[in-house]
Motif scaffolding. Structure first.
Motif, PDB file in Angstrom:
ATOM      1  N   GLY A  25       5.028 -16.562 -10.441  1.00 23.53           N
ATOM      2  CA  GLY A  25       5.023 -18.011 -10.281  1.00 23.53           C
ATOM      3  C   GLY A  25       6.032 -18.542  -9.284  1.00 23.53           C
ATOM      4  N   LYS A  26       6.773 -17.664  -8.629  1.00 16.84           N
ATOM      5  CA  LYS A  26       7.772 -18.095  -7.660  1.00 16.84           C
ATOM      6  C   LYS A  26       7.091 -18.814  -6.498  1.00 16.84           C
ATOM      7  N   GLU A  27       7.596 -20.000  -6.170  1.00 11.64           N
ATOM      8  CA  GLU A  27       7.079 -20.754  -5.033  1.00 11.64           C
ATOM      9  C   GLU A  27       8.050 -20.631  -3.875  1.00 11.64           C
ATOM     10  N   LEU A  28       7.502 -20.428  -2.682  1.00 15.63           N
ATOM     11  CA  LEU A  28       8.304 -20.342  -1.468  1.00 15.63           C
ATOM     12  C   LEU A  28       7.678 -21.208  -0.395  1.00 15.63           C
ATOM     13  N   ASP A  29       8.539 -21.824   0.423  1.00 11.35           N
ATOM     14  CA  ASP A  29       8.063 -22.568   1.584  1.00 11.35           C
ATOM     15  C   ASP A  29       9.057 -22.357   2.715  1.00 11.35           C
ATOM     16  N   GLY A  30       8.844 -23.039   3.824  1.00 10.23           N
ATOM     17  CA  GLY A  30       9.738 -22.878   4.967  1.00 10.23           C
ATOM     18  C   GLY A  30       9.539 -21.565   5.695  1.00 10.23           C
ATOM     19  N   TRP A  31       8.315 -21.082   5.737  1.00  8.62           N
ATOM     20  CA  TRP A  31       8.020 -19.799   6.364  1.00  8.62           C
ATOM     21  C   TRP A  31       8.234 -19.861   7.874  1.00  8.62           C
ATOM     22  N   GLU A  32       8.734 -18.765   8.411  1.00  9.55           N
ATOM     23  CA  GLU A  32       8.913 -18.596   9.853  1.00  9.55           C
ATOM     24  C   GLU A  32       7.975 -17.482  10.305  1.00  9.55           C
ATOM     25  N   PRO A  33       7.516 -17.512  11.554  1.00 15.38           N
ATOM     26  CA  PRO A  33       6.577 -16.477  12.025  1.00 15.38           C
ATOM     27  C   PRO A  33       7.081 -15.046  11.835  1.00 15.38           C
ATOM     28  N   SER A  34       8.385 -14.846  11.863  1.00  9.72           N
ATOM     29  CA  SER A  34       8.929 -13.492  11.734  1.00  9.72           C
ATOM     30  C   SER A  34       9.122 -13.043  10.284  1.00  9.72           C
ATOM     31  N   ASP A  35       8.882 -13.914   9.311  1.00  8.53           N
ATOM     32  CA  ASP A  35       9.086 -13.561   7.905  1.00  8.53           C
ATOM     33  C   ASP A  35       8.094 -12.509   7.438  1.00  8.53           C
ATOM     34  N   ASP A  36       8.587 -11.574   6.641  1.00  9.85           N
ATOM     35  CA  ASP A  36       7.756 -10.550   6.020  1.00  9.85           C
ATOM     36  C   ASP A  36       7.527 -10.967   4.561  1.00  9.85           C
ATOM     37  N   PRO A  37       6.284 -11.191   4.158  1.00  8.43           N
ATOM     38  CA  PRO A  37       6.017 -11.670   2.798  1.00  8.43           C
ATOM     39  C   PRO A  37       6.580 -10.779   1.695  1.00  8.43           C
ATOM     40  N   TRP A  38       6.476  -9.453   1.853  1.00 11.76           N
ATOM     41  CA  TRP A  38       7.010  -8.549   0.836  1.00 11.76           C
ATOM     42  C   TRP A  38       8.522  -8.678   0.724  1.00 11.76           C
ATOM     43  N   GLU A  39       9.203  -8.743   1.858  1.00  8.37           N
ATOM     44  CA  GLU A  39      10.668  -8.858   1.839  1.00  8.37           C
ATOM     45  C   GLU A  39      11.108 -10.198   1.240  1.00  8.37           C
ATOM     46  N   GLU A  40      10.410 -11.263   1.590  1.00  8.86           N
ATOM     47  CA  GLU A  40      10.747 -12.576   1.024  1.00  8.86           C
ATOM     48  C   GLU A  40      10.501 -12.592  -0.481  1.00  8.86           C
ATOM     49  N   HIS A  41       9.425 -11.953  -0.909  1.00  7.69           N
ATOM     50  CA  HIS A  41       9.117 -11.880  -2.332  1.00  7.69           C
ATOM     51  C   HIS A  41      10.241 -11.139  -3.064  1.00  7.69           C
ATOM     52  N   LYS A  42      10.637  -9.998  -2.527  1.00  9.92           N
ATOM     53  CA  LYS A  42      11.722  -9.211  -3.132  1.00  9.92           C
ATOM     54  C   LYS A  42      13.033  -9.991  -3.147  1.00  9.92           C
ATOM     55  N   LYS A  43      13.317 -10.688  -2.067  1.00 12.27           N
ATOM     56  CA  LYS A  43      14.580 -11.423  -1.955  1.00 12.27           C
ATOM     57  C   LYS A  43      14.663 -12.573  -2.969  1.00 12.27           C
ATOM     58  N   HIS A  44      13.552 -13.244  -3.210  1.00 14.09           N
ATOM     59  CA  HIS A  44      13.579 -14.443  -4.054  1.00 14.09           C
ATOM     60  C   HIS A  44      13.125 -14.210  -5.492  1.00 14.09           C
ATOM     61  N   SER A  45      12.502 -13.074  -5.775  1.00  8.93           N
ATOM     62  CA  SER A  45      12.021 -12.792  -7.128  1.00  8.93           C
ATOM     63  C   SER A  45      11.940 -11.284  -7.341  1.00  8.93           C
ATOM     64  N   ASN A  46      13.103 -10.639  -7.275  1.00 10.95           N
ATOM     65  CA  ASN A  46      13.122  -9.173  -7.274  1.00 10.95           C
ATOM     66  C   ASN A  46      12.674  -8.530  -8.586  1.00 10.95           C
ATOM     67  N   LYS A  47      12.529  -9.296  -9.642  1.00  6.78           N
ATOM     68  CA  LYS A  47      12.077  -8.732 -10.916  1.00  6.78           C
ATOM     69  C   LYS A  47      10.578  -8.947 -11.141  1.00  6.78           C
ATOM     70  N   CYS A  48       9.887  -9.455 -10.161  1.00  4.21           N
ATOM     71  CA  CYS A  48       8.445  -9.690 -10.300  1.00  4.21           C
ATOM     72  C   CYS A  48       7.731  -8.356 -10.504  1.00  4.21           C
ATOM     73  N   PRO A  49       6.962  -8.229 -11.585  1.00  2.94           N
ATOM     74  CA  PRO A  49       6.245  -6.969 -11.846  1.00  2.94           C
ATOM     75  C   PRO A  49       5.257  -6.585 -10.741  1.00  2.94           C
ATOM     76  N   PHE A  50       4.749  -7.545 -10.010  1.00  4.35           N
ATOM     77  CA  PHE A  50       3.773  -7.239  -8.965  1.00  4.35           C
ATOM     78  C   PHE A  50       4.387  -6.390  -7.857  1.00  4.35           C
ATOM     79  N   LEU A  51       5.674  -6.515  -7.632  1.00  5.90           N
ATOM     80  CA  LEU A  51       6.326  -5.773  -6.555  1.00  5.90           C
ATOM     81  C   LEU A  51       6.246  -4.263  -6.754  1.00  5.90           C
ATOM     82  N   ASN A  52       6.079  -3.838  -7.996  1.00 11.84           N
ATOM     83  CA  ASN A  52       5.998  -2.404  -8.291  1.00 11.84           C
ATOM     84  C   ASN A  52       4.597  -1.946  -8.683  1.00 11.84           C
ATOM     85  N   ALA A  53       3.624  -2.836  -8.590  1.00 11.44           N
ATOM     86  CA  ALA A  53       2.258  -2.492  -8.975  1.00 11.44           C
ATOM     87  C   ALA A  53       1.567  -1.707  -7.864  1.00 11.44           C
ATOM     88  N   LYS A  54       0.554  -0.964  -8.241  1.00 12.82           N
ATOM     89  CA  LYS A  54      -0.269  -0.256  -7.256  1.00 12.82           C
ATOM     90  C   LYS A  54      -1.090  -1.272  -6.470  1.00 12.82           C
TER      91      LYS A  54
END
Length: 143
Positions: free
Chosen positions: A65-94
């Motif tokens: 449910g983490k919401e993010l905005d302010g994206w820049e063209p160089s942003d990597d979605p996986w890295e931003e996800h990890k940085k802002h919600s590192n305990k999200c179960p999806f990050l470790n899913a297949k």
């Protein structure tokens, strides 16, 4: 782009458990080519597009449910996800294409657990805020 109601948001989030549904949500996404945050990468990282009247680049993770905005063209979605919600179960899913039915159901169970935890935390915060206001009002009555 209108603000969504809680019920609409819950339904929208529920429907975003597949990458194809998330990808379809990016029809008005401001970054479409030659950058790190193109729709396919955003959807693969668990995000779906949920713009508001104020922000055209808001995304939400279907799992945590983490919401993010302010994206820049160089942003990597996986890295931003990890940085802002590192305990999200999806990050470790297949990846979705490699998931068995059992793994999909576990992911869905985890997602619903996350949703319930967020709802309970919100209600606890609301209760504590109301308790503090009531205590203050009672203190003012004594004086």
């Amino acid at each position: 782009m209108a603000e969504t109601t809680d019920e609409t948001q819950l339904l929208q989030n529920f429907l975003m458990n597949t990458e194809s549904e998330r990808l379809a949500s990016f029809k008005d996404w401001p970054f479409n080519e030659d950058c790190g945050c193109v729709p396919a990468k955003m959807a693969a990282a668990g995000f779906y597009h949920c713009p508001t009247d104020r922000e055209s680049d808001v995304v939400r993770c279907f799992m945590c449910g983490k919401e993010l905005d302010g994206w820049e063209p160089s942003d990597d979605p996986w890295e931003e996800h990890k940085k802002h919600s590192n305990k999200c179960p999806f990050l470790n899913a297949k990846p979705e294409s490699e998931e068995t039915l059992s793994e999909f159901l576990k992911t869905e169970r985890d997602r619903q657990e996350q949703r319930i935890v967020r709802a309970v935390e919100l209600k606890i915060k609301e209760f504590l805020d109301q308790a503090a206001r009531t205590k203050e009002e009672m203190s003012n009555l004594k004086g």
